[in-house]
Design an enzyme around this catalytic site. Structure first.
Site, PDB file in Angstrom:
ATOM      1  N   GLU A 382      46.673  35.512  39.389  1.00  0.00           N
ATOM      2  CA  GLU A 382      47.538  34.816  40.360  1.00  0.00           C
ATOM      3  C   GLU A 382      47.997  33.427  39.908  1.00  0.00           C
ATOM      4  OE1 GLU A 382      45.398  34.949  44.061  1.00  0.00           O
ATOM      5  OE2 GLU A 382      45.245  37.125  44.024  1.00  0.00           O
ATOM      6  N   GLU A 487      44.653  46.688  42.896  1.00  0.00           N
ATOM      7  CA  GLU A 487      44.095  46.385  44.217  1.00  0.00           C
ATOM      8  C   GLU A 487      44.903  47.090  45.305  1.00  0.00           C
ATOM      9  OE1 GLU A 487      43.645  42.126  44.696  1.00  0.00           O
ATOM     10  OE2 GLU A 487      43.016  41.872  42.614  1.00  0.00           O
TER      11      GLU A 487
HETATM   12  O1  9MR Z   1      38.782  41.372  48.950  1.00  0.00           O
HETATM   13  C1  9MR Z   1      38.364  40.062  48.634  1.00  0.00           C
HETATM   14  C2  9MR Z   1      37.771  39.408  49.856  1.00  0.00           C
HETATM   15  O2  9MR Z   1      36.560  40.020  50.201  1.00  0.00           O
HETATM   16  C3  9MR Z   1      37.558  37.937  49.580  1.00  0.00           C
HETATM   17  O3  9MR Z   1      37.124  37.320  50.753  1.00  0.00           O
HETATM   18  C4  9MR Z   1      38.854  37.327  49.088  1.00  0.00           C
HETATM   19  C5  9MR Z   1      38.699  35.858  48.790  1.00  0.00           C
HETATM   20  O4  9MR Z   1      39.813  35.320  48.163  1.00  0.00           O
HETATM   21  O5  9MR Z   1      39.260  37.974  47.915  1.00  0.00           O
HETATM   22  C6  9MR Z   1      39.579  39.290  48.166  1.00  0.00           C
HETATM   23  O6  9MR Z   1      40.078  39.885  47.004  1.00  0.00           O
HETATM   24  C7  9MR Z   1      41.271  39.310  46.473  1.00  0.00           C
HETATM   25  C8  9MR Z   1      41.245  39.548  44.987  1.00  0.00           C
HETATM   26  O7  9MR Z   1      40.092  39.014  44.419  1.00  0.00           O
HETATM   27  C9  9MR Z   1      42.476  38.960  44.323  1.00  0.00           C
HETATM   28  N1  9MR Z   1      43.675  39.449  44.920  1.00  0.00           N
HETATM   29  C10 9MR Z   1      43.762  39.334  46.368  1.00  0.00           C
HETATM   30  C11 9MR Z   1      42.546  39.998  46.993  1.00  0.00           C
HETATM   31  C12 9MR Z   1      42.668  39.989  48.503  1.00  0.00           C
HETATM   32  O8  9MR Z   1      42.634  38.683  48.996  1.00  0.00           O
END
Ligand code: 9MR
Length: 566
Positions: A382, A487
């Site tokens: 990101e 994802e």
């Molecule tokens: O699914 C993840 C969630 O449990 C966390 O709280 C969150 C914190 O930023 O991150 C989520 O996963 C993210 C991933 O690592 C990167 N892309 C976006 C995802 C959804 O937010």
């Protein structure tokens, strides 16, 4: 009248009173088979160990029972803060009081101060609303940009957090907001709460929680049963000749046999949803305990990784290493000279050393303990700004705009043979964002340090599948890389037939992916971002392929059937 449901489905009365506008017929047994129309979200705000513990449900039962007597047996929370008694209780470090406030309707408001984390605020215990649709209203004033009203509850031992509504706030006048939410019948320890991403004080006026439509009383949480998943066709097997199928998992998920069995049957790859991120790996206490030793190479902890990596190894799966260099879920102290947020930011040279040592540490520990297990690393995550250009993260601020090139250079230096290096981002199919991403990845590709682009694919049924596929191919053509869909979740709309529509969309999406793959586009992995809807980070959009009881949604069948025709 009201309807009573205990877990053995004993019932009484049905009630005609509807206190929430727009309330319609309820699904009184929603959740008895675990098939809740839940809309929950696990927020990023609160690490599990810092959330306030189990709410005291006895207190709420008494409080609300009194209220129910005055309201034909229907629970209702209404606070205008005209008296000194509060129904709200503090959440986390917040301090609550009723204060005079000229901007408030009757000159009095709830004042929430002393907030140290975004989730700190005011709790309203809401156990008696279990299984019902509620409408929550409130007016807020705050110097924070926005105030959020969220709901927390446990189902099947997992705590979920979801937003009910948010309002953009200002410091001088109140802004009202409202939102509706259907609480699963299997929910326990239900709390509606006020929070905000920023930590400044919050004033609240006229807060209420009311039932929409007919009220059903669930004496206790309905038993959350699981569907029998053992006969499901396998995504892993169905796609074996095309690409790996993965899911994002957590230790909590893997500790429950029903989830673990499903992951084993469906996946050939997993991604740790949170455990391989820098905030889970970096060890602050040790790092500051001996600055001479750790200044250039922050201390790291790995033991917790054994759950997810061990599971993958035992079950013949590979792992996507997610993620090394990211602006989020990376502790801010990492970017300061002495790991002290009140001190100076570290300079470029120091941050380059820390970056190199962190990447080296991750690669070395995983290679030594789980040789060959990590098939791909999300080296940088990101880095594109939603408003164009590169995100001005602390990595960017401390190192400069070549930090992406440097991260890939180090990753290549330490990655074991066979581990592929990926750039990963969301909305990366959008034209403008893709241009930015291509611009900063071209030098990385020219240096031979990138193998793949991860398209996160947190999408919704509104997205143009065509635009997405064109963008996917463009990464391949312009960078010479392979593609992982890293994802995937596809949010549903709010219509009555949302599951069918979502299933059709999954079908169209998967058929196009398969067609591209069959045309020679190197798509080598597809990971779903979670297992069942309520456990998704975007649970409110019900974006995954299994319902909460692990029964298959049309989306799952669409993924399986998409192969039948290629
Ligand atoms: O699914 C993840 C969630 O449990 C966390 O709280 C969150 C914190 O930023 O991150 C989520 O996963 C993210 C991933 O690592 C990167 N892309 C976006 C995802 C959804 O937010």
């Amino acid at each position: 009248m009201r309807k009573l449901i205990s877990s053995s489905v004993a019932l009484l009365l049905v009630l005609a009173l509807s206190s929430c506008s727009g309330g319609g017929a309820q699904k009184p047994d929603a959740g008895l088979a675990g098939n809740e129309a839940a809309s929950t979200e696990i927020t990023t705000a609160a690490p599990a160990d810092t959330q306030s513990g189990t709410p005291d449900t006895t207190a709420v039962t008494e409080e609300l029972s009194n209220d129910m007597e005055e309201n034909n047996g229907v629970p209702s929370i209404t606070e205008d803060f005209s008296g000194n008694e509060l129904i709200a209780v503090k959440r986390g470090s917040a301090i609550l009081s009723v204060v005079q406030d000229d901007a408030a309707k009757d000159g009095r408001a709830l004042f929430i101060e002393g907030r140290k984390e975004s989730w700190n605020g005011a709790d309203y215990k809401a156990e008696l609303f279990r299984g019902n649709e509620i409408e929550v209203k409130g007016s807020f004033r705050s110097a924070n940009k926005a105030v959020r009203v969220s709901i927390q509850f446990n189902v099947r031992g997992n705590t979920t957090y979801n937003m009910v509504f948010a309002v953009n706030t200002n410091d001088s006048s109140y802004t009202a907001g409202s939102g509706k939410y259907t609480i699963p019948a299997s929910a326990e320890h239900i709390v509606v709460y006020i929070e905000s991403d920023e930590l400044k004080d919050i004033y609240c006026d006229d807060f209420s929680v009311n039932v929409c439509g007919d009220y059903t009383y669930y004496e206790e949480a309905a038993e959350a049963l699981f569907a029998n998943t053992s006969e499901y066709p396998s995504l892993r097997d169905t796609y074996a000749d095309l690409f790996r199928i993965g899911m994002a998992v957590s230790p909590t998920i893997l500790s429950k046999p029903q989830y673990a069995e499903l992951v084993k049957a469906q996946c050939s790859s997993i991604t740790a949803e949170n455990d391989m991120k820098p905030e889970a790996i970096l060890d602050y206490g040790t790092s500051v305990s001996d600055l001479d030793k750790y200044r250039e190479a922050p201390a790291m902890k790995f033991a917790h990784l054994n759950v997810e990596l061990g599971f993958a190894q035992e079950n013949g799966m590979t792992v996507r290493g997610h993620t090394l260099v990211w602006h989020s879920q990376t502790p801010e102290w990492l970017f300061y000279k002495d790991y002290d947020k009140n001190g100076e930011l570290a300079d470029r040279e120091l941050m380059l050393k820390r970056m190199e040592n962190y990447i080296k540490g991750m690669m070395e520990w995983t290679t030594e303990n789980y040789p060959g297990l990590i098939s791909a690393w999300d080296v940088v995550n990101e880095a594109a700004d939603d408003n164009g250009g590169m995100r001005k993260s602390l990595w960017y601020q401390t190192i400069g705009e070549d930090y992406i090139e440097k991260a890939f250079e180090y990753a290549r230096k330490y990655a074991p043979e066979g581990a592929k290096l990926f750039y990963n981002d969301y909305n990366s199919y959008q034209k403008r964002k893709q241009e930015d991403i291509l611009a900063f990845l071209k030098p990385v590709a020219a240096a031979g340090n990138i193998d793949g682009v991860g398209m996160q694919s947190h999408i919704g049924t509104y997205m143009s599948i065509n635009e997405y596929m064109v963008a996917l191919k463009k990464y391949v053509d312009e960078l010479g890389v392979e593609i992982h869909i890293t994802e995937l979740d596809i949010g549903a709309d709010k219509s009555d037939d949302w599951e069918e529509k979502q299933g059709k969309y999954f079908s169209r999406f998967m058929k196009k992916i398969i067609a591209l793959k069959n045309d020679g586009v190197p798509i080598t992995s597809l990971t779903l971002w979670g297992i069942s809807d309520s456990l998704s980070w975007k649970a409110g959009d019900r974006p995954l392929v299994f319902r909460d009881d692990l029964s298959r949604k049309p989306a799952f069948d669409a993924m399986i059937n998409a192969r039948a025709e290629d």
